[in-house]
Design a protein around this motif. Structure first.
Motif, PDB file in Angstrom:
ATOM      1  N   GLU A   1      -9.035   4.974 -11.244  1.00 53.38           N
ATOM      2  CA  GLU A   1      -7.984   4.271 -10.515  1.00 53.38           C
ATOM      3  C   GLU A   1      -8.414   2.901 -10.001  1.00 53.38           C
ATOM      4  OE1 GLU A   1      -7.072   7.420  -7.908  1.00 53.38           O
ATOM      5  OE2 GLU A   1      -5.699   8.347  -9.315  1.00 53.38           O
ATOM      6  N   GLY A   2      -9.526   2.415 -10.529  1.00 59.78           N
ATOM      7  CA  GLY A   2      -9.889   1.036 -10.281  1.00 59.78           C
ATOM      8  C   GLY A   2     -10.697   0.784  -9.030  1.00 59.78           C
ATOM      9  N   VAL A   3     -11.525   1.737  -8.676  1.00 59.64           N
ATOM     10  CA  VAL A   3     -12.303   1.578  -7.461  1.00 59.64           C
ATOM     11  C   VAL A   3     -13.580   0.760  -7.710  1.00 59.64           C
ATOM     12  CG1 VAL A   3     -13.830   3.598  -7.610  1.00 59.64           C
ATOM     13  CG2 VAL A   3     -12.875   2.931  -5.402  1.00 59.64           C
TER      14      VAL A   3
ATOM     15  N   ARG B   1      -2.731  -3.231   6.578  1.00 66.61           N
ATOM     16  CA  ARG B   1      -1.853  -2.131   6.163  1.00 66.61           C
ATOM     17  C   ARG B   1      -2.654  -0.825   6.209  1.00 66.61           C
ATOM     18  NH1 ARG B   1      -0.625  -4.005   0.528  1.00 66.61           N
ATOM     19  NH2 ARG B   1      -2.545  -5.142   0.929  1.00 66.61           N
TER      20      ARG B   1
ATOM     21  N   ASP C   1      -1.918   1.722  -7.289  1.00 65.50           N
ATOM     22  CA  ASP C   1      -3.223   1.759  -7.911  1.00 65.50           C
ATOM     23  C   ASP C   1      -4.140   0.798  -7.164  1.00 65.50           C
ATOM     24  OD1 ASP C   1      -5.048   0.612 -10.343  1.00 65.50           O
ATOM     25  OD2 ASP C   1      -4.562   2.740 -10.539  1.00 65.50           O
ATOM     26  N   ILE C   2      -5.391   1.190  -6.986  1.00 66.42           N
ATOM     27  CA  ILE C   2      -6.310   0.323  -6.243  1.00 66.42           C
ATOM     28  C   ILE C   2      -6.466  -1.015  -6.963  1.00 66.42           C
ATOM     29  CG2 ILE C   2      -8.680   0.084  -5.416  1.00 66.42           C
ATOM     30  CD1 ILE C   2      -8.823   3.129  -5.268  1.00 66.42           C
ATOM     31  N   ARG C   3      -6.564  -0.931  -8.304  1.00 61.45           N
ATOM     32  CA  ARG C   3      -6.758  -2.148  -9.098  1.00 61.45           C
ATOM     33  C   ARG C   3      -5.618  -3.124  -8.847  1.00 61.45           C
ATOM     34  NH1 ARG C   3      -6.941   0.410 -13.435  1.00 61.45           N
ATOM     35  NH2 ARG C   3      -9.116   0.995 -13.602  1.00 61.45           N
TER      36      ARG C   3
ATOM     37  N   TRP D   1      -9.013  -6.691   3.329  1.00 62.58           N
ATOM     38  CA  TRP D   1      -9.876  -5.708   2.667  1.00 62.58           C
ATOM     39  C   TRP D   1     -11.303  -5.765   3.210  1.00 62.58           C
ATOM     40  CZ3 TRP D   1      -8.971  -1.758  -0.573  1.00 62.58           C
ATOM     41  CH2 TRP D   1      -7.720  -1.696  -1.193  1.00 62.58           C
TER      42      TRP D   1
ATOM     43  N   GLU E   1      -3.573  -3.194  -6.270  1.00 62.48           N
ATOM     44  CA  GLU E   1      -3.642  -3.662  -4.883  1.00 62.48           C
ATOM     45  C   GLU E   1      -4.627  -4.828  -4.758  1.00 62.48           C
ATOM     46  OE1 GLU E   1      -2.561  -2.983  -1.625  1.00 62.48           O
ATOM     47  OE2 GLU E   1      -0.857  -2.164  -2.699  1.00 62.48           O
TER      48      GLU E   1
ATOM     49  N   LEU F   1      -8.134   3.938   1.716  1.00 59.20           N
ATOM     50  CA  LEU F   1      -8.830   3.787   0.426  1.00 59.20           C
ATOM     51  C   LEU F   1     -10.328   3.606   0.626  1.00 59.20           C
ATOM     52  CD1 LEU F   1      -6.403   1.465  -1.507  1.00 59.20           C
ATOM     53  CD2 LEU F   1      -7.033   3.796  -2.061  1.00 59.20           C
TER      54      LEU F   1
ATOM     55  N   SER G   1      -2.324   8.990  -7.985  1.00 56.08           N
ATOM     56  CA  SER G   1      -3.173   7.839  -7.660  1.00 56.08           C
ATOM     57  C   SER G   1      -4.147   8.184  -6.547  1.00 56.08           C
ATOM     58  CB  SER G   1      -2.315   6.668  -7.186  1.00 56.08           C
ATOM     59  OG  SER G   1      -1.950   6.898  -5.855  1.00 56.08           O
ATOM     60  N   ALA G   2      -5.182   7.365  -6.458  1.00 58.58           N
ATOM     61  CA  ALA G   2      -6.158   7.581  -5.390  1.00 58.58           C
ATOM     62  C   ALA G   2      -5.494   7.419  -4.043  1.00 58.58           C
ATOM     63  CB  ALA G   2      -7.299   6.592  -5.530  1.00 58.58           C
ATOM     64  N   ILE G   3      -4.530   6.514  -3.973  1.00 57.27           N
ATOM     65  CA  ILE G   3      -3.884   6.255  -2.687  1.00 57.27           C
ATOM     66  C   ILE G   3      -3.100   7.478  -2.245  1.00 57.27           C
ATOM     67  CG2 ILE G   3      -2.086   4.891  -1.575  1.00 57.27           C
ATOM     68  CD1 ILE G   3      -3.150   2.520  -3.144  1.00 57.27           C
TER      69      ILE G   3
END
Lengths: 494, 52
Positions: free
Chosen positions: A456-458, A269, B6-8, A243, B10, A275, A2-4
């Motif tokens: 990964e949903g960025v 967090r 996963d960023i999504r 965020w 999160e 991220l 994962s990106a994280i």
């Protein structure tokens, strides 16, 4: 992966459970000052680092490399390159040890990073890429050139890194121990202080005018950028506060360090600023590939506006200051072609000044946010403390200030025979600064795996970034740069 | 070892939070001060040009 995970893996050098006795920030000060002090030995007629490798524009590879000082010329280009590699390997391996990293893994990874990055730099100095003036074209016997100057090699290093990250991601993973753009650029900025001092010494009034304008520009950037980006993230894109605040700081202030400082201040967090930082690096790459060329085309007649714009628009210290370096070489080349020869150092100095002032205010801004958050939004016993301003203060700036003041004193406050040697001494340190820039560019490229981040949903984070950066930050940065720096020209080269 | 996130996921987990009055105040004060300072500093800059 994962990106994280990826981002977390990138963050710490430390591999053992015990905390290192020195932070990466302080370490950059130590290394930068170490190189600076070694260079100053020239003032006592002792040349300690004149063997460092330097690259000229070339059409015959055998003539590309040389030593920074003629005293070491017998070493030859290849000898200088090997000596430079071994010196940096020893120095940075000691740094890895201080940070309790796996020194063997670091040394192997650094070996790969150094040779690929420097090879890219050498390729960038090829005459058909780098030659600028008609006299240069004639000298090298060529009919055309991309006219990127030899600092176009930064772009080649960046592209090499991007290729590795996006085409050979497993290979990128194997060299990640030496992918440290923040460390490399901080060392470079510490050394840059001395170089800027020598540049400024001849024109102190102009230098102080630039400093004042830099401060004004930064206040503006903080107050206007942050508020708008935070509003866009919260209202238009529906991000929650945890965020939106690090995102606003990452996009509007100074990328990685601002996002992390803000995340800590509002008690977010830790994963969130990490991220955001991944995204900041990717966009910085895009900016550094585009903005210097736009600046060369549209702002070549206002060089310091271009320099300030790089500092305000490109996020992350590494990309911004290195982008300032590329902008300087592109604009100096274009101006020279038009018959105007500016003194080098002023455009890059303006970018670095703007960036350093931005960094100075990060701790204060993070404290303001932390105070509001812990007292009015998420009321908690863990209140923001004044001491956090110092804790979050980027210490490498102290190194920049020290080398700047020492350089200024040596250039202006010493007898003429000593002062005359200062440019040569600082020049040797500056050659190391260029190498750390190259390492920074390459490292930023290796960190930028576009495909992985997208998968990964960025997307939603990137959307805020695109809207804010290209719809607002870049143009307001240009407006502010224009307001404060237009009409202020670098001195002409004598 | 923490589980990969996963960023999504999160972002999807993040609850909606309306803008609080204190946030609106922060935005307004920051932007307002910035714009006023921009005008003031631009005027100062005009009358105190860079000296060589």
């Amino acid at each position: 992966m994962s990106a994280i995970q990826t981002a977390s893996d990138r963050a710490p050098w430390t591999t053992t459970s015990a905390a290192p006795w020195i932070s990466e920030d302080w370490l950059s000060v130590v290394i930068g000052l170490f190189i600076f002090v070694l260079a100053l030995a020239v003032l006592a007629n002792v040349d300690l680092i004149g063997w460092v490798v330097t690259t000229s524009v070339w059409s015959n590879l055998g003539q590309a490399l040389g030593t920074a000082s003629k005293a070491y010329a017998p070493l030859g280009g290849a000898g200088a390159l090997i000596a430079t590699y071994l010196a940096l390997l020893a120095l940075l391996s000691a740094a890895a040890l201080a940070l309790k990293s796996d020194v063997k893994k670091f040394a192997l990874a650094f070996t790969v990073v150094f040779w690929i990055a420097y090879a890219s730099w050498v390729v960038g100095s090829y005459a058909n890429f780098a030659a600028v003036t008609p006299a240069d074209l004639q000298k090298f016997g060529i009919s055309w050139s991309l006219k990127l100057t030899n600092e176009g090699g930064f772009i080649f290093a960046l592209i090499a890194g991007l290729i590795i990250a996006n085409v050979f991601p497993r290979f990128a993973e194997t060299i990640k121990d030496a992918i440290r753009p923040e460390l490399y650029i901080k060392i470079a900025i510490v050394i840059l202080g001395g170089f800027f001092a020598v540049t400024a010494a001849g024109k102190l009034n102009l230098a102080s005018s630039l400093l004042l304008r830099g401060i004004a520009a930064i206040i503006e950037a903080y107050l206007i950028y942050w508020a708008v980006v935070y509003f866009v993230a919260r209202k238009w894109f529906g991000f929650n506060r945890e965020w939106a605040a690090p995102l606003a700081s990452g996009i509007s202030i100074c990328g990685v360090s601002a996002a992390i400082a803000t995340g800590g201040a509002i008690r977010a967090r830790p994963i969130i600023p990490v991220l955001v930082s991944s995204l900041v690096v990717v966009f910085a790459v895009v900016e550094v590939l585009i903005l210097p060329f736009l600046a060369q085309t549209f702002l070549w007649h206002e060089p310091l506006v271009a320099g300030a714009w790089m500092g305000l628009a490109i996020k992350t210290d590494g990309a911004a200051v290195a982008g300032g370096g590329i902008t300087e070489s592109l604009i100096l080349a274009k101006s020279a072609a038009e018959g105007i020869k500016y003194q080098p150092g002023w455009i890059l100095g303006t970018t670095a000044t703007v960036k350093v002032f931005i960094d100075i205010f990060i701790g204060i801004w993070a404290f303001v946010l932390g105070y509001i958050w812990t007292n009015h939004i998420n009321v908690t016993r863990d209140k923001a403390r004044i001491a956090e301003i110092w804790e979050r203060f980027p210490k490498f700036i102290l190194g920049f200030v020290v080398t700047f003041l020492v350089g200024l004193y040596l250039a202006l406050g010493t007898p003429a025979d000593v002062a005359a040697k200062v440019p040569a001494a600082i020049g040797e340190a500056n050659t190391f600064r260029v190498i750390f820039f190259i390492l920074t560019f390459f490292s930023i490229g290796v960190l930028s795996n576009f495909k992985k981040l997208w998968q990964e949903g960025v997307g939603k984070l990137a959307a805020v970034y695109v809207v804010s950066l290209f719809g607002f930050v870049i143009w307001v940065g240009l407006l502010i740069s224009w307001l404060f720096f237009s009409g202020v020209k670098p001195p002409l080269a004598s | 070892m923490p589980q990969p996130t996963d960023i999504r996921t999160e972002l999807a987990k993040a609850p909606y939070e309306p803008l609080l009055p204190v946030e609106k105040k922060l935005i307004a004060w920051s932007l307002g001060t910035g714009l006023v300072l921009l005008v003031v500093l631009a005027i100062v800059n005009h009358f105190v040009p860079a000296s060589f």
